[in-house]
Design a protein around this motif. Structure first.
Motif, short mmCIF file in Angstrom:
data_model
loop_
_atom_site.label_atom_id
_atom_site.label_comp_id
_atom_site.label_asym_id
_atom_site.label_seq_id
_atom_site.Cartn_x
_atom_site.Cartn_y
_atom_site.Cartn_z
N PHE A 387 0.84 -1.21 0.00
CA PHE A 387 0.00 0.00 0.00
C PHE A 387 0.87 1.26 0.00
O PHE A 387 0.56 2.25 -0.67
CB PHE A 387 -0.91 0.00 1.23
N LEU A 388 1.99 1.22 0.74
CA LEU A 388 2.94 2.34 0.75
C LEU A 388 3.48 2.60 -0.65
O LEU A 388 3.54 3.76 -1.10
CB LEU A 388 4.08 2.04 1.71
N ILE A 389 3.87 1.55 -1.35
CA ILE A 389 4.39 1.71 -2.72
C ILE A 389 3.32 2.24 -3.65
O ILE A 389 3.57 3.10 -4.51
CB ILE A 389 4.94 0.36 -3.24
N GLU A 390 2.08 1.77 -3.46
CA GLU A 390 0.97 2.25 -4.28
C GLU A 390 0.76 3.75 -4.08
O GLU A 390 0.58 4.51 -5.05
CB GLU A 390 -0.31 1.49 -3.91
N LEU A 391 0.78 4.20 -2.82
CA LEU A 391 0.63 5.63 -2.53
C LEU A 391 1.75 6.44 -3.18
O LEU A 391 1.52 7.52 -3.74
CB LEU A 391 0.65 5.88 -1.03
N THR A 392 2.96 5.91 -3.10
CA THR A 392 4.12 6.61 -3.66
C THR A 392 3.98 6.82 -5.16
O THR A 392 4.36 7.87 -5.69
CB THR A 392 5.42 5.83 -3.36
N CYS A 393 3.41 5.84 -5.83
CA CYS A 393 3.30 5.90 -7.29
C CYS A 393 2.06 6.65 -7.77
O CYS A 393 2.05 7.15 -8.90
CB CYS A 393 3.28 4.48 -7.87
N THR A 394 1.04 6.74 -6.92
CA THR A 394 -0.21 7.36 -7.37
C THR A 394 -0.45 8.76 -6.81
O THR A 394 -1.14 9.56 -7.44
CB THR A 394 -1.42 6.48 -6.99
N GLU A 395 0.12 9.05 -5.63
CA GLU A 395 -0.11 10.36 -5.01
C GLU A 395 0.77 11.43 -5.66
O GLU A 395 1.90 11.18 -6.03
CB GLU A 395 0.18 10.32 -3.51
N ASN A 396 0.20 12.63 -5.75
CA ASN A 396 0.95 13.74 -6.33
C ASN A 396 1.65 14.57 -5.26
O ASN A 396 2.29 15.56 -5.54
CB ASN A 396 0.00 14.64 -7.14
N SER A 397 1.51 14.14 -4.00
CA SER A 397 2.11 14.85 -2.87
C SER A 397 3.17 13.99 -2.22
O SER A 397 2.95 12.80 -1.96
CB SER A 397 1.04 15.22 -1.84
N GLU A 398 4.33 14.58 -1.92
CA GLU A 398 5.41 13.86 -1.25
C GLU A 398 5.06 13.53 0.19
O GLU A 398 5.58 12.58 0.78
CB GLU A 398 6.70 14.70 -1.24
N VAL A 399 4.15 14.34 0.76
CA VAL A 399 3.87 14.26 2.19
C VAL A 399 3.24 12.93 2.59
O VAL A 399 3.64 12.31 3.58
CB VAL A 399 2.95 15.43 2.60
#
Length: 600
Positions: A387-399
């Motif tokens: 899920f962390l990797i998914e967020l990293t690849c799909t989110e436009n925010s670094e935060v």
């Protein structure tokens, strides 16, 4: 005067200190404010008061200075070198070097000036002759019932990332000032490197400047705690309304304000829908906004129900007013209509804010909360990482991905390969310019150890972290911070302070406060806090607490979730809890500090 009124009246002391600085030039003057100072200053004094001190016009600090004429000019800024340099450049652009003015330019620096400021003025030949520097530390600002804030936004980064103790005396001076108002505190618990240093500085102030003659303190005990001792309370997604407001909107000095933004774009560069935040203006002060007073510590799913009931009450009131006789209408207009109009405005603002929270958090909220629960429970490591990797690849925010990564570093044993995978994707998605972020995490204690990756990986030359989460779970189990049964928690009528994090976690400060308020034997407190950090306990025959009022200072920022959990304990035990910090923060604020370049 009761404690709450005294807390609110503290601003009069700040006004008195500021008034003395304005009287250094008795002529009419201009005031130029750093934008970040405006909201806190409004909590201390209004425009009318400033006018009474000779302020003719008030300006916001911008690139181009206003026409100063012959008037004296006062600047109020935070102790930020970049802003100070900008102010000096403005002054130099208007000063006739051949015939410089005297007693014209005054720069008020919050909380104190540094040698760099003096050095800058001396290099340009302006020090004391043309520009006068003044340190000004306002007393804690009353934000809401039981909440005081120094509203200084650089403490966490300065102390916990840069290890710069320049602003540490601000806290000890603040405690000394409160001592003069409420009397000497005879029971003190201090936990953490900086907390202990503040206590030592506080002792020196009492010795050199004198202590209060008021021996019977209105405050029974003081707890001082370092922010880095409980990062999960900032990293976890909160569940109560006030904390979610801070997550989604910009909240400064208790003001939640969002202005309309015109944007034609409907998706970002990663094809995520762009959610525009609906404009609101909310003063997070329970005495001003009765709707906020009712909803602030409620679990978010209950807030919409409460707001719906308020709306129905207004409708019933409107219907009843149609059947009133003329005399009844006159009485209604005179006594209730104003309050009803204000209430309608408050309800409308909170409905808009609640809708925005739902839209901004969006699809990922439930998945994020479930992942955080698994992380704190130390289960489902593989799915958590995916899920962390998914967020990293799909989110436009670094935060968002960085925040979850920090939580996993503290609580779950990530392998070198997992850390390398995440960090490589993070840098690829958001830019290799963020290579320094790892060092910021190490400095702050989120990463406690490091070693070089084995050869053969793409990031072989980057020093990567290895964090041992055993200490976290050891402390959490000893202090019972992780509730055993989450599903039995009733969010409508909660029975455990963990409800602020959906039953996942109880903040460290809440558990320490509970032990003190429940008169847990001091040796037992020492045993439970053993290994957390350096601990100091002072008991001048004042434990159990003689006064049922507890002051809690968190160094480096406190969250609304922690405040909500403390309010729960307050209601449960019938005590008064006063919360004090340098500012009220969210996990996003901490991530922004980590993402800033070193020596910012």
């Amino acid at each position: 005067m009761d404690t709450e009124k005294k807390l609110s009246a503290i601003r009069e002391l700040s006004k008195s200190l500021l008034s003395k600085l304005f009287l250094l030039n008795i002529n009419s003057k201009y005031l130029i404010l750093d934008p970040s100072v405006i909201k806190p200053l409004e909590k201390i004094c209004g425009v009318k008061w400033l006018r009474s001190k000779g302020i003719e016009k008030i300006f916001k600090l911008e690139d181009i200075p206003p026409a100063f004429d012959s008037k004296a000019v006062y600047y109020i800024i935070y102790s930020n070198y970049a802003v100070f340099k900008h102010v000096i450049d403005q002054i130099r652009s208007t000063v006739d070097i051949e015939n410089p003015p005297t007693n014209k330019f005054h720069i008020i620096v919050i909380p104190n000036i540094t040698y760099l400021f003096e050095k800058e003025l001396e290099e340009h030949g302006l020090y004391n002759s043309v520009v006068k520097l003044h340190s000004f530390q306002w007393l804690p600002i009353y934000i809401d019932m039981g909440i005081l804030s120094l509203e200084f936004p650089f403490s966490f980064r300065s102390l916990f990332i840069n290890q710069n103790v320049t602003y540490l005396p601000m806290f000890s001076k603040c405690l000394w000032q409160l001592l003069m108002v409420f009397g000497k505190i005879n029971f003190i618990l201090s936990l953490g490197q900086y907390s202990n240093a503040i206590l030592s500085q506080y002792d020196m102030l009492c010795e050199t400047r004198g202590s209060t003659e008021k021996l019977d303190s209105e405050i029974g005990g003081l707890i001082i705690l370092d922010r880095n001792l409980d990062y999960p309370s900032t990293l976890l997604t909160p569940g109560i309304y006030s904390a979610l407001l801070k997550e989604v909107y910009n909240v400064t000095a208790g003001y939640c304000e969002s202005k309309p933004v015109e944007s034609k774009a409907i998706i970002d560069k990663k094809f995520n829908p762009i959610i525009n935040k609906n404009p609101v203006v909310i003063n997070l002060d329970s005495e001003i906004d009765s709707v906020y007073a009712t909803t602030k510590n409620k679990y978010f799913t209950e807030v919409t129900s409460v707001l719906s009931n308020f709306t129905k009450e207004l409708k019933r009131e409107k219907m009843n007013s149609k059947d009133m006789a003329i005399e009844e209408i006159k009485k209604y207009v005179k006594t209730q209509l104003g309050a009803t109009s204000s209430r309608k405005k408050y309800i409308s603002n909170h409905l808009i804010a609640a809708e925005t929270i739902i839209n901004v958090l969006g699809w990922k909220f439930e998945s994020l909360c479930e992942t955080e629960f698994n992380i704190i429970s130390n289960t489902s490591k593989s799915s958590n990482f995916n899920f962390l990797i998914e967020l990293t690849c799909t989110e436009n925010s670094e935060v968002i991905p960085l925040r979850l990564f920090c939580l996993m570093l503290i609580t779950q044993k990530l392998s070198d390969a997992e850390i390398s995978t995440f960090w490589e994707k993070f840098l690829h998605q958001f830019g290799y310019k963020y290579g320094y972020v790892l060092q910021n995490l190490m400095n702050s204690g989120i990463i406690s150890d490091n070693k070089a990756l084995t050869t053969g990986t793409k990031l072989a030359n980057i020093i990567m972290p290895r964090f041992n989460p055993n200490q976290f779970f050891s402390v959490a189990q000893r202090l019972k911070q992780i509730p055993p049964i989450k599903d039995k928690l009733d969010f409508k009528f909660p029975t455990c302070p963990s409800y602020v994090f959906r039953g996942t976690y109880i903040p460290l400060v809440t558990q320490i406060a509970s032990m003190v308020l429940n008169s847990t034997p001091l040796e037992e407190i020492r045993t439970k806090l053993d290994g957390v950090a350096s601990l100091i306990i002072r008991n001048d025959r004042a434990y159990p607490l003689q006064s049922r009022t507890l002051l809690i200072l968190v160094v480096g920022g406190i969250t609304y979730a922690e405040i909500g959990a403390l309010n729960f304990i307050e209601a449960l035990t019938g005590v008064k809890v006063i919360v004090l910090s340098d500012q009220i923060i969210s996990g996003n604020d901490l991530m922004q500090d980590f993402l800033k370049k070193p020596n910012y």
